[in-house]
Every structure is written in C-alpha cells, then in structure tokens.
Design a protein around this motif. Structure first.
Motif: not given
Length: 292
Positions: A211-215
C-alpha cells in the motif's frame, strides 16, 4: 537454445498483458468501456489507460493497484494476478529513478563544497599572515632596545601616585545605635507558568498487502511517504492529530497509542483508497474523522 526453452520463451512473450485481459473480459460480458467507467464511478480515460497498460497517467502505484483490483472484480477475473504482473514495472519505474536522482544531487554539490574550502583556506591564510606580522614587530622592538649597548636596559619612568593628606579626609559621622540601615529586600520575580510541552503520540501500521502510505502529524511533518511492502510493520511518533492516506486501505491495520481501531468506513469501495484523521476525542477515546 533448446526446443523446450524456445517454446517457453514464446509462451511468455505471447502472454496477454493486464490491460488485454481486462478488455477481453469486458468484451465477453458485452460491456463498453463507458459502461465500466459508469459502474466503477471512474473517468473514462482511466478505464482506457488501464486497458492500454498506460499507467503513467494514473497517479502512482497505489492508485493503479486499486483500479486493477476494482476492474478485475467487476469483470470476474483474479485481480491479484494483475497486480503481481504490474509490480515489476513499479520497481523499475519508481525505485531506480530515485536512486539516480540522489546520485545526481550528491554529485551536483561538489562546486559549492570546493568554493567553501577555498574561502575557509583564504581566511586561515590571512589570519596566519597577521599573526606572523605581529610577532615580527615585537622582535624588532626588542632588538632595537639591545642595540644601544650590551648593558643598557630601556626603562620607563612612571610618576608616583601621591596619597591624600589624612587631614583632608572627611569621615562620615557615626549613626546612633538605635538607627540602623534598612536591610535590602530582593524584589520577588513574578511567577510565570511554563509553556506546556507537546505530547508525542504513537501510530502503528501493519501491512498485510502492499500500500502507498502518507502520514503527517499536527506540525505538518512528513512521517511516512512511499510504497510499503506487505509484511512490514512501521511505528511513528509525532504530535497528534495524524493525517493518514492509504492507497490500499484493506491491506493495512492501525493502532493509536497501542489501541487498535477500524478505518474501513473511510475506505472507498470503488478504489480502496482511505483518507482520515486520527486524534483523541474529549471522552479520551480514539476519534477517527473523514479527511476532506
């Protein structure tokens, strides 16, 4: 090449691509590309790009993976096979350019570093020259004083400081015994409350699928950014609330300060993309809200 190897290579080269398999499945169901776009609630150009294997216009690996799974589910074929065929292209197109960019960036800094070294070296040379000149002047003065004679010593007469006449000194009268100088009381400094320190919170992400993830945290600091592989576990710390974006929401489970919570209600059913904000509610429980 043997006849068996030649036959295997011919089968691999003639295997249909992911886009060809999607188009063939759609045509078997007697559906047009416009029908697919309406049912998936996608723009028509996205469906055409998927069938033509033109992934560059679809906005990244996370979106392409979601689109492939959704399209495959609609036409009744295995979406995981399409995703596995697509992943080698992701590694070649996304990871290798990043390596080249970092190498070019490191190579491009050498003129600035060289200029800094030249400036520092010049300043060091000027300082050394000044120091040598100061030392040379002191030596010349000393030699000139000795040149007058072997036993002559230069002396500087300073006038003696005369002491005042004791008769001219006035003594302050003694104060009575019952009068004493008031003691000096130090002024009390006003008390100020210290500013509260920001509380660091923890967010744990476990991946059962890629999964592509941005936090990001409350200070807009980027904590996670990239394509995370299945089987990994990432824990980040920062100031809440956390803004979270997942390219494939069902493949990720989360925990906030050690407490797990569900985010499936904020995952889109057509693309499996999830956007939400994690924070503490007033009651002390975890508050998950939809990110605009």
């Amino acid at each position: 090449m043997s006849e068996v190897e030649h036959h295997s290579a011919t089968q691999e080269s003639s295997a249909p691509s992911a886009g060809e398999r999607l188009r063939a499945a759609r045509e078997e169901l007697d559906l047009s590309s416009i029908d697919v776009a309406k049912r998936l609630r996608l723009k028509h150009y996205i469906v055409e790009a998927l069938e033509q294997d033109n992934y560059d216009v679809l906005g990244g690996a996370a979106f392409v993976t979601g689109y492939l799974r959704s399209y495959a589910k609609l036409v009744g074929i295995d979406g995981e096979l399409l995703v596995r065929d697509y992943r080698p292209a992701v590694i070649e197109q996304e990871l290798l350019p990043n390596i080249d960019y970092r190498r070019q960036r490191s190579l491009g800094n050498w003129p600035m570093r060289l200029g800094t070294l030249v400036v520092v070296g010049g300043l060091a040379g000027l300082l050394a020259y000044w120091w040598v000149q100061q030392g040379a002047d002191g030596v010349n003065v000393f030699v000139a004083a000795q040149a007058d004679g072997p036993a002559s010593v230069a002396r500087v007469e300073e006038p003696l400081q005369t002491l005042p006449d004791p008769r001219d000194v006035q003594v302050a009268p003694d104060l009575p015994a019952d009068i004493a100088p008031a003691p000096s009381t130090p002024l009390a400094e006003p008390e100020t409350d210290p500013a509260p320190l920001p509380v660091s919170r923890r967010l744990l992400l476990r991946y059962s699928d890629d999964s592509w993830t941005e936090v990001r945290d409350a200070t807009d600091k980027q904590l996670v950014y990239g394509l995370i592989k299945a089987g990994r576990e990432i824990e980040v710390e920062g100031e809440a609330p956390f803004e979270v974006f997942l390219g494939y929401g069902p493949g990720v489970s989360l925990a906030f300060d050690g407490v797990s919570f569900e985010h499936q209600s904020y995952t889109r059913r057509d693309s499996y993309v999830a956007r939400f904000v994690v924070d503490d509610a007033q009651s002390g429980e975890i508050a998950v809200t939809q990110q605009p």
